[in-house]
Design a protein around this motif. Structure first.
Motif, PDB file in Angstrom:
ATOM      1  N   ALA A 332       9.193   9.476  43.758  1.00  0.00           N
ATOM      2  CA  ALA A 332       9.025   9.475  45.207  1.00  0.00           C
ATOM      3  C   ALA A 332       7.557   9.472  45.607  1.00  0.00           C
ATOM      4  O   ALA A 332       7.172   8.883  46.616  1.00  0.00           O
ATOM      5  N   ASP A 333       6.725  10.126  44.786  1.00  0.00           N
ATOM      6  CA  ASP A 333       5.307  10.253  45.147  1.00  0.00           C
ATOM      7  C   ASP A 333       4.413   9.242  44.440  1.00  0.00           C
ATOM      8  O   ASP A 333       3.206   9.231  44.644  1.00  0.00           O
ATOM      9  N   ASN A 334       4.990   8.379  43.593  1.00  0.00           N
ATOM     10  CA  ASN A 334       4.176   7.408  42.842  1.00  0.00           C
ATOM     11  C   ASN A 334       5.028   6.193  42.493  1.00  0.00           C
ATOM     12  O   ASN A 334       5.863   6.252  41.592  1.00  0.00           O
ATOM     13  N   ALA A 335       4.803   5.077  43.184  1.00  0.00           N
ATOM     14  CA  ALA A 335       5.596   3.864  42.952  1.00  0.00           C
ATOM     15  C   ALA A 335       5.341   3.256  41.589  1.00  0.00           C
ATOM     16  O   ALA A 335       6.132   2.422  41.123  1.00  0.00           O
ATOM     17  N   ASN A 336       4.257   3.653  40.915  1.00  0.00           N
ATOM     18  CA  ASN A 336       3.910   3.095  39.615  1.00  0.00           C
ATOM     19  C   ASN A 336       4.440   3.925  38.456  1.00  0.00           C
ATOM     20  O   ASN A 336       4.036   3.706  37.302  1.00  0.00           O
ATOM     21  N   ARG A 337       5.360   4.845  38.746  1.00  0.00           N
ATOM     22  CA  ARG A 337       6.035   5.595  37.689  1.00  0.00           C
ATOM     23  C   ARG A 337       7.535   5.361  37.805  1.00  0.00           C
ATOM     24  O   ARG A 337       8.076   5.325  38.911  1.00  0.00           O
ATOM     25  N   GLY A 338       8.201   5.169  36.637  1.00  0.00           N
ATOM     26  CA  GLY A 338       9.636   4.976  36.682  1.00  0.00           C
ATOM     27  C   GLY A 338      10.170   4.301  35.437  1.00  0.00           C
ATOM     28  O   GLY A 338       9.439   3.996  34.491  1.00  0.00           O
ATOM     29  N   LEU A 339      11.490   4.070  35.462  1.00  0.00           N
ATOM     30  CA  LEU A 339      12.217   3.505  34.333  1.00  0.00           C
ATOM     31  C   LEU A 339      12.565   2.042  34.610  1.00  0.00           C
ATOM     32  O   LEU A 339      12.940   1.687  35.728  1.00  0.00           O
ATOM     33  N   SER A 340      12.460   1.187  33.583  1.00  0.00           N
ATOM     34  CA  SER A 340      12.854  -0.215  33.699  1.00  0.00           C
ATOM     35  C   SER A 340      13.712  -0.607  32.500  1.00  0.00           C
ATOM     36  O   SER A 340      13.645   0.005  31.425  1.00  0.00           O
ATOM     37  N   LEU A 341      14.524  -1.646  32.701  1.00  0.00           N
ATOM     38  CA  LEU A 341      15.416  -2.168  31.668  1.00  0.00           C
ATOM     39  C   LEU A 341      15.157  -3.661  31.513  1.00  0.00           C
ATOM     40  O   LEU A 341      15.121  -4.398  32.509  1.00  0.00           O
ATOM     41  N   ALA A 342      14.975  -4.129  30.271  1.00  0.00           N
ATOM     42  CA  ALA A 342      14.736  -5.550  30.013  1.00  0.00           C
ATOM     43  C   ALA A 342      15.713  -6.055  28.953  1.00  0.00           C
ATOM     44  O   ALA A 342      16.055  -5.340  28.007  1.00  0.00           O
ATOM     45  N   TRP A 343      16.165  -7.288  29.139  1.00  0.00           N
ATOM     46  CA  TRP A 343      17.056  -7.952  28.176  1.00  0.00           C
ATOM     47  C   TRP A 343      16.623  -9.393  28.016  1.00  0.00           C
ATOM     48  O   TRP A 343      16.202 -10.040  28.986  1.00  0.00           O
ATOM     49  N   SER A 344      16.694  -9.904  26.796  1.00  0.00           N
ATOM     50  CA  SER A 344      16.346 -11.295  26.538  1.00  0.00           C
ATOM     51  C   SER A 344      17.292 -11.877  25.501  1.00  0.00           C
ATOM     52  O   SER A 344      17.843 -11.161  24.655  1.00  0.00           O
ATOM     53  N   LEU A 345      17.468 -13.201  25.575  1.00  0.00           N
ATOM     54  CA  LEU A 345      18.366 -13.917  24.669  1.00  0.00           C
ATOM     55  C   LEU A 345      17.785 -15.287  24.376  1.00  0.00           C
ATOM     56  O   LEU A 345      17.301 -15.978  25.285  1.00  0.00           O
ATOM     57  N   GLY A 346      17.820 -15.685  23.119  1.00  0.00           N
ATOM     58  CA  GLY A 346      17.471 -17.040  22.714  1.00  0.00           C
ATOM     59  C   GLY A 346      18.610 -17.637  21.922  1.00  0.00           C
ATOM     60  O   GLY A 346      19.135 -17.006  20.997  1.00  0.00           O
ATOM     61  N   LEU A 347      19.021 -18.847  22.294  1.00  0.00           N
ATOM     62  CA  LEU A 347      20.137 -19.521  21.631  1.00  0.00           C
ATOM     63  C   LEU A 347      19.636 -20.842  21.078  1.00  0.00           C
ATOM     64  O   LEU A 347      19.120 -21.678  21.830  1.00  0.00           O
ATOM     65  N   ALA A 348      19.790 -21.051  19.770  1.00  0.00           N
ATOM     66  CA  ALA A 348      19.172 -22.189  19.097  1.00  0.00           C
ATOM     67  C   ALA A 348      20.193 -23.227  18.644  1.00  0.00           C
ATOM     68  O   ALA A 348      21.391 -22.949  18.519  1.00  0.00           O
ATOM     69  N   ASP A 349      19.699 -24.422  18.395  1.00  0.00           N
ATOM     70  CA  ASP A 349      20.456 -25.484  17.738  1.00  0.00           C
ATOM     71  C   ASP A 349      20.435 -25.172  16.247  1.00  0.00           C
ATOM     72  O   ASP A 349      19.444 -25.415  15.553  1.00  0.00           O
TER      73      ASP A 349
END
Length: 465
Positions: A332-349
């Motif tokens: 609440a007192d600092n917008a630059n603090r917090g939790l994030s979630l990331a997901w990535s996928l690569g699909l190949a020939d």
């Protein structure tokens, strides 16, 4: 694994439709609309924090002096150490160390030439200590590696030109154009930072295509970015596909010797606000007309010959990459603090790529403690699934050689899937110094069932000059 990561090809379109239909639908996404009650998009908690300070500016004022001439730079030193605590292909204990210096710069041309919104961009990387724990201890060298304990290892101690090109923007900044010696990281697949030391958790998955290269390898091309709306950007380009680009002879070369064809990337990047918090979502397709070598089929259409020259070649192949990076909480007192979630996928020939798919999921927390608001705590898990074509080829080679025993040096190992993970804590010691101790887990290194699971400890350091 969650059903979101289903590997059945017939279900992939449905999965992607659900992910992007729910998360990216402009009718339900809370996009920035210019309202006073919606703060500006800020990717700091997603891992895109601007440099807070540097050593030379504090001591000499160098940065401020150069800015007066339109010259911006980032000069940094990165080191990565890895030590195998337990397991792996070779269980003998060993510590491996690599480091690099990198200089990335932009010279504005408006003051020098009068060309508005134009610049020259460049990147030079010096890598040292050709030491790689993955190949010396963790993975079976007979099958190569599908991950790295030290992602900045580049196979050589060398100084390279990463890119050198001309950039200009038009239409009030909506259109960005680049031309010259390029690298993919300038435009494409840039929604996830490269903060983990493990390669499979570093950035997105487009480099797994094997047809273009990361960071310090250049190739000719031109790219376009067009901001269709304040949230949606479309990216495309036409790039050289050159397997010789990573070679030592190409480190400073401007020649196209070795080129096999063209790369055509297409990507959509959505910067929006879901749950009132910033997020980035992307979907990309990479096409090339360059010749590819089938990993299994030979010239006759049957299994390939022992001689690699006997394998069938074909043109026109593709690689799909996608992912998201979403902030979940904020202080609440600092917008630059917090939790994030990331997901990535690569699909190949998988006809020509040793990987069928790779995927990663990571949680990052910026400012986990009130007394350490600029530190980071992160946990990531990645899965790599090997190509069935490559496995069939390896099995055929064993049949041809009459070898069945894995311990026989002539045996060609049969890769399947592997699951790796990393946990790190990054100390922001000063505005220009970061220390990042870490622990890695390697499940079936290289996808080889006969290789024991491994544990690795490491230390990553970064100095911003």
């Amino acid at each position: 694994m969650p059903t979101l990561f289903s590997t059945k090809p017939r279900r992939l379109p449905l999965t992607l439709s659900l992910v992007f239909g729910v998360l990216l639908n402009p009718a339900i996404a809370q996009a920035d609309s210019g309202r006073d009650d919606i703060p500006a998009w800020n990717g700091t908690v997603l891992g895109f924090e601007p440099p807070a300070g540097d050593l030379l500016s504090r001591r000499l004022g160098l940065r401020q002096a150069l800015q007066a001439f339109g010259f911006e730079y980032q000069l940094s030193h990165l080191s990565q150490t890895a030590y195998n605590v337990k397991g792996g292909y070779n269980t003998d204990k060993k510590a491996e160390y690599i480091d690099q210096f990198s200089l990335t710069f932009t010279q504005s041309l408006e003051a020098l030439t009068g060309i508005p919104n134009a610049a020259i961009e460049g990147n030079i990387v010096n890598r040292n200590h050709d030491n790689n724990l993955t190949s010396t201890r963790l993975q079976d060298s007979r099958v190569g590696f599908n991950d790295l304990a030290q992602e900045s290892w580049g196979g050589q101690s060398i100084t390279r030109l990463g890119w050198l090109n001309f950039r200009r923007s038009f239409l009030d900044g909506k259109l960005h154009w680049r031309i010259g010696l390029m690298n993919k990281v300038q435009d494409f697949d840039q929604i996830i930072p490269c903060d983990f030391q493990m390669l499979s958790l570093c950035g997105g998955k487009s480099a797994d295509s094997g047809t273009w290269y990361n960071w310090n390898v250049h190739y000719w091309g031109s790219t376009l970015q067009y901001r269709l709306t304040p949230e949606l950007t479309l990216l495309t380009g036409l790039l050289e596909q050159n397997p010789q680009a990573p070679s030592r002879s190409h480190a400073w070369s401007v020649s196209t010797d070795g080129s096999r064809g063209i790369l055509l990337p297409l990507e959509a990047e959505w910067r929006t606000r879901r749950f009132g918090l910033p997020g980035i979502y992307s979907l990309g397709l990479l096409y090339t007309n360059a010749k590819q070598t089938d990993l299994y089929l030979g010239q006759s259409g049957g299994p390939g010959a022992v001689d690699p020259a006997g394998y069938r070649q074909y043109r026109n192949t593709w690689f799909l990459y996608t992912g998201f990076n979403q902030q979940l909480t904020r202080h609440a007192d600092n917008a630059n603090r917090g939790l994030s979630l990331a997901w990535s996928l690569g699909l190949a020939d998988q006809r020509s790529n040793k990987s069928r798919y790779s995927t990663a999921l990571a949680l990052r927390y910026r400012g986990p403690f009130d007394t350490r608001p600029n530190d980071w705590l992160a946990l990531g898990v990645a899965k790599m699934q090997g190509s069935s074509n490559f496995r069939r080829s390896q099995n055929f080679l064993n049949q041809q050689s009459g070898v069945e025993d894995y311990s026989d040096p002539r045996y060609a190992p049969l890769p399947e899937s592997s699951v790796n993970a990393e946990l790190y804590y990054r100390f922001k010691v000063t505005p220009w110094l970061e220390l990042q101790p870490l622990i890695q887990y390697w499940g079936r290194p290289g996808g080889i069932a006969q290789t024991s699971d491994a544990w690795v400890v490491g230390l990553k350091t970064a100095i911003n000059f």
